[in-house]
Design a protein around this motif. Structure first.
Motif, PDB file in Angstrom:
ATOM      1  N   ALA A  11     -26.960  66.632  21.478  1.00  0.00           N
ATOM      2  CA  ALA A  11     -25.613  66.178  21.151  1.00  0.00           C
ATOM      3  C   ALA A  11     -25.403  64.730  21.593  1.00  0.00           C
ATOM      4  O   ALA A  11     -24.774  63.936  20.890  1.00  0.00           O
ATOM      5  N   GLY A  12     -25.948  64.325  22.732  1.00  0.00           N
ATOM      6  CA  GLY A  12     -25.823  62.954  23.238  1.00  0.00           C
ATOM      7  C   GLY A  12     -26.532  61.958  22.340  1.00  0.00           C
ATOM      8  O   GLY A  12     -26.014  60.885  22.033  1.00  0.00           O
ATOM      9  N   GLN A  13     -27.751  62.320  21.925  1.00  0.00           N
ATOM     10  CA  GLN A  13     -28.507  61.438  21.031  1.00  0.00           C
ATOM     11  C   GLN A  13     -27.800  61.305  19.694  1.00  0.00           C
ATOM     12  O   GLN A  13     -27.761  60.218  19.108  1.00  0.00           O
ATOM     13  N   ASN A  14     -27.267  62.411  19.227  1.00  0.00           N
ATOM     14  CA  ASN A  14     -26.563  62.413  17.942  1.00  0.00           C
ATOM     15  C   ASN A  14     -25.347  61.487  17.995  1.00  0.00           C
ATOM     16  O   ASN A  14     -25.129  60.675  17.091  1.00  0.00           O
ATOM     17  N   SER A  15     -24.558  61.584  19.049  1.00  0.00           N
ATOM     18  CA  SER A  15     -23.362  60.739  19.145  1.00  0.00           C
ATOM     19  C   SER A  15     -23.736  59.272  19.341  1.00  0.00           C
ATOM     20  O   SER A  15     -23.059  58.373  18.830  1.00  0.00           O
ATOM     21  N   ALA A  16     -24.833  59.002  20.067  1.00  0.00           N
ATOM     22  CA  ALA A  16     -25.279  57.609  20.260  1.00  0.00           C
ATOM     23  C   ALA A  16     -25.716  56.995  18.927  1.00  0.00           C
ATOM     24  O   ALA A  16     -25.392  55.836  18.624  1.00  0.00           O
ATOM     25  N   LEU A  17     -26.433  57.775  18.135  1.00  0.00           N
ATOM     26  CA  LEU A  17     -26.866  57.272  16.826  1.00  0.00           C
ATOM     27  C   LEU A  17     -25.677  57.051  15.893  1.00  0.00           C
ATOM     28  O   LEU A  17     -25.634  56.083  15.129  1.00  0.00           O
ATOM     29  N   LYS A  18     -24.699  57.937  15.954  1.00  0.00           N
ATOM     30  CA  LYS A  18     -23.511  57.779  15.125  1.00  0.00           C
ATOM     31  C   LYS A  18     -22.746  56.512  15.531  1.00  0.00           C
ATOM     32  O   LYS A  18     -22.264  55.760  14.671  1.00  0.00           O
ATOM     33  N   ALA A  19     -22.653  56.267  16.819  1.00  0.00           N
ATOM     34  CA  ALA A  19     -21.959  55.063  17.300  1.00  0.00           C
ATOM     35  C   ALA A  19     -22.700  53.808  16.847  1.00  0.00           C
ATOM     36  O   ALA A  19     -22.080  52.824  16.421  1.00  0.00           O
ATOM     37  N   GLN A  20     -24.032  53.853  16.924  1.00  0.00           N
ATOM     38  CA  GLN A  20     -24.833  52.719  16.477  1.00  0.00           C
ATOM     39  C   GLN A  20     -24.644  52.483  14.974  1.00  0.00           C
ATOM     40  O   GLN A  20     -24.507  51.358  14.523  1.00  0.00           O
ATOM     41  N   CYS A  21     -24.624  53.554  14.220  1.00  0.00           N
ATOM     42  CA  CYS A  21     -24.427  53.463  12.772  1.00  0.00           C
ATOM     43  C   CYS A  21     -23.057  52.869  12.452  1.00  0.00           C
ATOM     44  O   CYS A  21     -22.925  52.011  11.571  1.00  0.00           O
ATOM     45  N   GLU A  22     -22.031  53.313  13.155  1.00  0.00           N
ATOM     46  CA  GLU A  22     -20.680  52.786  12.935  1.00  0.00           C
ATOM     47  C   GLU A  22     -20.617  51.296  13.273  1.00  0.00           C
ATOM     48  O   GLU A  22     -19.973  50.518  12.567  1.00  0.00           O
ATOM     49  N   ALA A  23     -21.288  50.904  14.362  1.00  0.00           N
ATOM     50  CA  ALA A  23     -21.306  49.487  14.749  1.00  0.00           C
ATOM     51  C   ALA A  23     -21.975  48.651  13.662  1.00  0.00           C
ATOM     52  O   ALA A  23     -21.499  47.566  13.302  1.00  0.00           O
ATOM     53  N   GLN A  24     -23.066  49.167  13.102  1.00  0.00           N
ATOM     54  CA  GLN A  24     -23.746  48.438  12.034  1.00  0.00           C
ATOM     55  C   GLN A  24     -22.901  48.391  10.771  1.00  0.00           C
ATOM     56  O   GLN A  24     -22.901  47.388  10.053  1.00  0.00           O
ATOM     57  N   LYS A  25     -22.157  49.443  10.503  1.00  0.00           N
ATOM     58  CA  LYS A  25     -21.271  49.435   9.330  1.00  0.00           C
ATOM     59  C   LYS A  25     -20.162  48.396   9.508  1.00  0.00           C
ATOM     60  O   LYS A  25     -19.800  47.697   8.560  1.00  0.00           O
ATOM     61  N   ARG A  26     -19.628  48.294  10.714  1.00  0.00           N
ATOM     62  CA  ARG A  26     -18.595  47.276  10.979  1.00  0.00           C
ATOM     63  C   ARG A  26     -19.181  45.875  10.823  1.00  0.00           C
ATOM     64  O   ARG A  26     -18.561  44.986  10.246  1.00  0.00           O
ATOM     65  N   GLU A  27     -20.383  45.692  11.350  1.00  0.00           N
ATOM     66  CA  GLU A  27     -21.047  44.388  11.233  1.00  0.00           C
ATOM     67  C   GLU A  27     -21.297  44.045   9.762  1.00  0.00           C
ATOM     68  O   GLU A  27     -21.093  42.914   9.328  1.00  0.00           O
ATOM     69  N   LEU A  28     -21.687  45.029   8.995  1.00  0.00           N
ATOM     70  CA  LEU A  28     -21.907  44.836   7.570  1.00  0.00           C
ATOM     71  C   LEU A  28     -20.600  44.454   6.865  1.00  0.00           C
ATOM     72  O   LEU A  28     -20.572  43.568   6.012  1.00  0.00           O
ATOM     73  N   ALA A  29     -19.517  45.098   7.247  1.00  0.00           N
ATOM     74  CA  ALA A  29     -18.213  44.771   6.650  1.00  0.00           C
ATOM     75  C   ALA A  29     -17.809  43.338   6.990  1.00  0.00           C
ATOM     76  O   ALA A  29     -17.290  42.607   6.132  1.00  0.00           O
ATOM     77  N   VAL A  30     -18.056  42.915   8.228  1.00  0.00           N
ATOM     78  CA  VAL A  30     -17.731  41.541   8.633  1.00  0.00           C
ATOM     79  C   VAL A  30     -18.555  40.551   7.821  1.00  0.00           C
ATOM     80  O   VAL A  30     -18.039  39.539   7.325  1.00  0.00           O
ATOM     81  N   ILE A  31     -19.831  40.829   7.669  1.00  0.00           N
ATOM     82  CA  ILE A  31     -20.701  39.923   6.912  1.00  0.00           C
ATOM     83  C   ILE A  31     -20.281  39.877   5.449  1.00  0.00           C
ATOM     84  O   ILE A  31     -20.286  38.808   4.821  1.00  0.00           O
ATOM     85  N   ARG A  32     -19.888  40.996   4.891  1.00  0.00           N
ATOM     86  CA  ARG A  32     -19.409  40.993   3.500  1.00  0.00           C
ATOM     87  C   ARG A  32     -18.143  40.149   3.370  1.00  0.00           C
ATOM     88  O   ARG A  32     -17.973  39.414   2.393  1.00  0.00           O
ATOM     89  N   ASN A  33     -17.254  40.246   4.330  1.00  0.00           N
ATOM     90  CA  ASN A  33     -16.040  39.417   4.309  1.00  0.00           C
ATOM     91  C   ASN A  33     -16.399  37.939   4.361  1.00  0.00           C
ATOM     92  O   ASN A  33     -15.834  37.121   3.634  1.00  0.00           O
ATOM     93  N   LYS A  34     -17.355  37.597   5.222  1.00  0.00           N
ATOM     94  CA  LYS A  34     -17.794  36.200   5.308  1.00  0.00           C
ATOM     95  C   LYS A  34     -18.430  35.753   3.991  1.00  0.00           C
ATOM     96  O   LYS A  34     -18.238  34.620   3.556  1.00  0.00           O
TER      97      LYS A  34
END
Length: 188
Positions: free
Chosen positions: A133-156
């Protein structure tokens, strides 16, 4: 999140390259036309100046003036104005090239991040049962962070596209001013 089609980017790059080449050709043609026009105007101004000066001078002074007018000035005021316009055009072209380069870099970065997201999503689905469960939540958090970064780059990326459009508008305005200036000069 739908992936960006590679055909779209190739078409966009090809359109950008074609547009840049067309703009450069137009600028070269305009420069040649302006140089010829300036040369004609300089000759006309020199003739009119000489005629006005000779009509006001005695005959002896006219002969001296004729000897002096054989050698034209090396750099006229109109040539200096043209070089200023060329500098502005060169500066605008440099900004345009920088914007295109930045857009391409950001596009490649978006593609790379999308690949990482897809890879993470594939790993999540294949190994979901073996993760804690810990690994799963860590990977989900990492994925969300990358999605946010992707959204920022798309805006730029979108902002850079708008800036590129504004640069093109600026170039069009400069051309319109030059055309108006030519029209005013030709009516004089």
């Amino acid at each position: 999140m739908p992936p960006i089609e590679s055909n779209y980017s190739l078409d966009e790059n090809a359109q950008l390259k074609r547009r840049v080449l067309e703009e450069q050709e137009k600028a070269r043609a305009e420069q040649k036309r302006f140089k010829a026009k300036l040369h004609d105007l300089n000759a006309r101004i020199n003739d009119l100046t000489d005629a006005a000066a000779s009509s006001a001078m005695p005959v002896a002074d006219q002969q001296e003036q004729a000897k002096k007018s054989v050698r034209p000035e090396m750099v006229t005021r109109e040539t200096q104005t043209e070089s200023e316009l060329e500098a502005i055009l060169e500066k605008t072209n440099t900004k345009y090239q920088d914007a295109v380069q930045l857009l391409r870099f950001r596009y490649n970065l978006i593609k790379e991040l999308e690949g990482k997201v897809r890879q993470n999503e594939n790993n999540d689905t294949s190994n979901i049962t073996s993760l804690t469960a810990g690994q799963n939540s860590a990977l989900k958090a990492q994925c969300e962070a990358q999605k946010r970064e992707l959204a920022v780059i798309r805006n730029k990326y979108e902002s850079a596209k708008r800036v590129l459009g504004m640069r093109k508008d600026e170039m069009d305005k400069i051309r319109a001013k030059l055309a108006q200036y030519e029209a005013d000069e030709s009516t004089k």
